[in-house]
Enzyme design. Structure first.
Site, short mmCIF file in Angstrom:
data_model
loop_
_atom_site.label_atom_id
_atom_site.label_comp_id
_atom_site.label_asym_id
_atom_site.label_seq_id
_atom_site.Cartn_x
_atom_site.Cartn_y
_atom_site.Cartn_z
N HIS A 29 0.82 -1.24 0.00
CA HIS A 29 0.00 0.00 0.00
C HIS A 29 0.85 1.28 0.00
CE1 HIS A 29 0.38 0.12 4.38
NE2 HIS A 29 -0.50 -0.82 4.60
N HIS A 148 -1.21 -0.96 14.82
CA HIS A 148 -1.43 0.34 14.26
C HIS A 148 -2.86 0.51 13.72
CE1 HIS A 148 -1.08 -0.71 9.82
NE2 HIS A 148 -0.92 -1.85 10.44
N ASP A 167 1.87 -6.86 14.03
CA ASP A 167 2.79 -5.99 13.28
C ASP A 167 3.94 -5.45 14.13
OD1 ASP A 167 1.57 -6.19 10.81
OD2 ASP A 167 0.40 -4.37 11.02
N HIS A 228 5.52 -10.04 10.66
CA HIS A 228 6.39 -9.78 9.49
C HIS A 228 7.85 -9.90 9.93
CE1 HIS A 228 3.15 -8.14 7.03
NE2 HIS A 228 2.83 -7.29 8.00
#
Ligand code: FEO
Length: 401
Positions: A29, A148, A167, A228
């Site tokens: 994104h 987030h 995240d 991640h």
């Protein structure tokens, strides 16, 4: 039967990695992911079998194959969604359809997001302090709202002391090693800072609050497993310290000079400015927006004490690539910065004024006035810009004391 070559990777006595590596993704994104990414998902095999998070939808065959390499997927009892952004939930509907779990857990906000995205219903909500027994161990939850997304939460499996941090403490990096201590530390340093700058910088205060609160939660964390990038087992404090440093955003003796240019006039100004800063003892990064994307620029903004943006005027507006970067950087709310605006123009010169106004709106300190030059800078004008760079370097050095 598992007819795939993909296998689960052991993380701890009762936990397996069942995620996917995305070596090819280059745009997340709008964030340039030059080293790809990973979508980590986990399988906890206790008396109850639990899956924590899923992967992007196109990687679900791989995830299901990894699960099937160690257990019949039909034996999965529980699914936990720590974060419902589609890189972790895209495969969730298929996972639920395939394994038909007894229970699916998410935060209150997560139930709404998963309902909106996929029409998922009957999700159990959990909040900070809630805990579920999975047999010999328990999985407890901590709300990390706005870290987030509104739905974000982390979960902790106490039998193997693993914090599944979604995240948080992650990075976009496809790496063959599962563990951070087996990766090149300089790459981890860059990618973790890039991730923080582009995903979390807006929420820096909440990050500091979470880091302050973590020791008081009574979790004996031995492994941090983000969604991640690699997992942390040996040097957890390294990534925690990096996050704190990034969140505090103290002044540093680094400068970013980012510019757009049409006929090299603004480029000449940028190079003169960088020369002055360098002469004053400041480490400088020069980013030409023709070759540096907005996420690379933001990475440098976050770690620089001085940010100089330069661009020409085009059709009475700041040059479009600079407008994009200003809009992006402003949204991530960097703090404690000295700013400087500059640029060349031919007719009316609105571009530099717009840059200066945006830097001011971001709360940057602007100790030197806007520098605009008509058409092409002369040698004398370039020498003056070098002097401006030196002055700015001196101001920055004072702020860093
Ligand atoms: Fe990795 Fe916010 O999704």
């Amino acid at each position: 039967m598992n007819d795939s070559c993909f296998s689960a990777v052991p993380v701890s006595p009762n936990v397996w990695w069942v995620g996917a590596r995305d070596w090819s993704v280059r745009n997340f994104h709008g964030y340039e992911t030059g080293r790809g990414s990973t979508y980590n998902a986990f399988l906890v095999i206790d008396e109850k079998v639990t899956v924590i998070d899923a992967v992007k939808a196109p990687f679900m065959d791989e995830m299901l194959a990894r699960i099937a390499s160690v257990i019949d997927p039909q034996k999965v009892d529980i699914v936990i969604s720590n974060h419902s952004e589609p890189d972790h939930s895209g495969g969730l509907p298929r996972l639920i359809d395939t394994v038909r779990p007894e229970k699916v857990y998410a935060s209150m906000a997560g139930t709404k997001t998963l309902g909106a995205y996929y029409g998922l219903k009957d999700i159990q909500t959990v909040k900070t302090g809630d805990s579920i027994s999975v047999g010999r161990g328990n999985i407890s939850f901590v709300d990390t709202k706005m870290l987030h997304w509104p739905d974000s939460m982390v979960s902790f499996y106490d039998l193997d002391n693993i914090l599944f941090s979604q995240d948080a403490f992650g990075m976009h990096l496809a790496s063959s090693p599962l563990w951070a201590d087996e990766c090149d530390r300089s790459i981890l340093d860059y990618e973790a800072r890039k991730y923080f700058a582009n995903i979390l910088n807006l929420q820096a205060d909440r990050i500091i609050a979470l880091l302050d609160a973590l020791p008081g939660l009574g979790l004996d964390i031995k492994i941090i497993a983000p969604d991640h990038g690699p997992l942390w087992r040996r040097d957890l404090q390294w990534i925690l310290d990096l996050y704190r440093e990034a969140a505090e955003q103290k002044y540093s003796k680094r400068a970013l000079v980012a510019f757009s240019t049409m006929w090299h006039a603004t480029e000449k100004m940028a190079k003169a400015l960088a020369e002055g800063l360098r002469t004053a003892g400041i480490e400088v990064a020069l980013c030409d927006l023709d070759v540096c994307d907005r996420s690379a620029v933001m990475t440098e903004v976050a770690r620089s004490g001085l940010v100089a943006f330069g661009a020409p005027t085009m059709n009475n507006q700041v040059f479009p690539k600079m407008a994009d970067v200003l809009n992006y950087v402003k949204g991530l709310r960097p703090r404690n910065k000295i700013g400087f605006a500059f640029g060349a123009y031919g007719w009316s010169g609105e571009g530099g004024k717009q840059i200066a106004a945006e830097l001011e709106a971001m709360g940057f300190e602007l100790p030197e006035p806007l520098c605009q030059i008509k058409y092409m800078p002369s040698q004398e004008e370039l020498c003056k810009i070098v002097e401006t760079g030196k002055k700015l370097g001196t101001v920055l050095s004072e702020r860093c004391q």
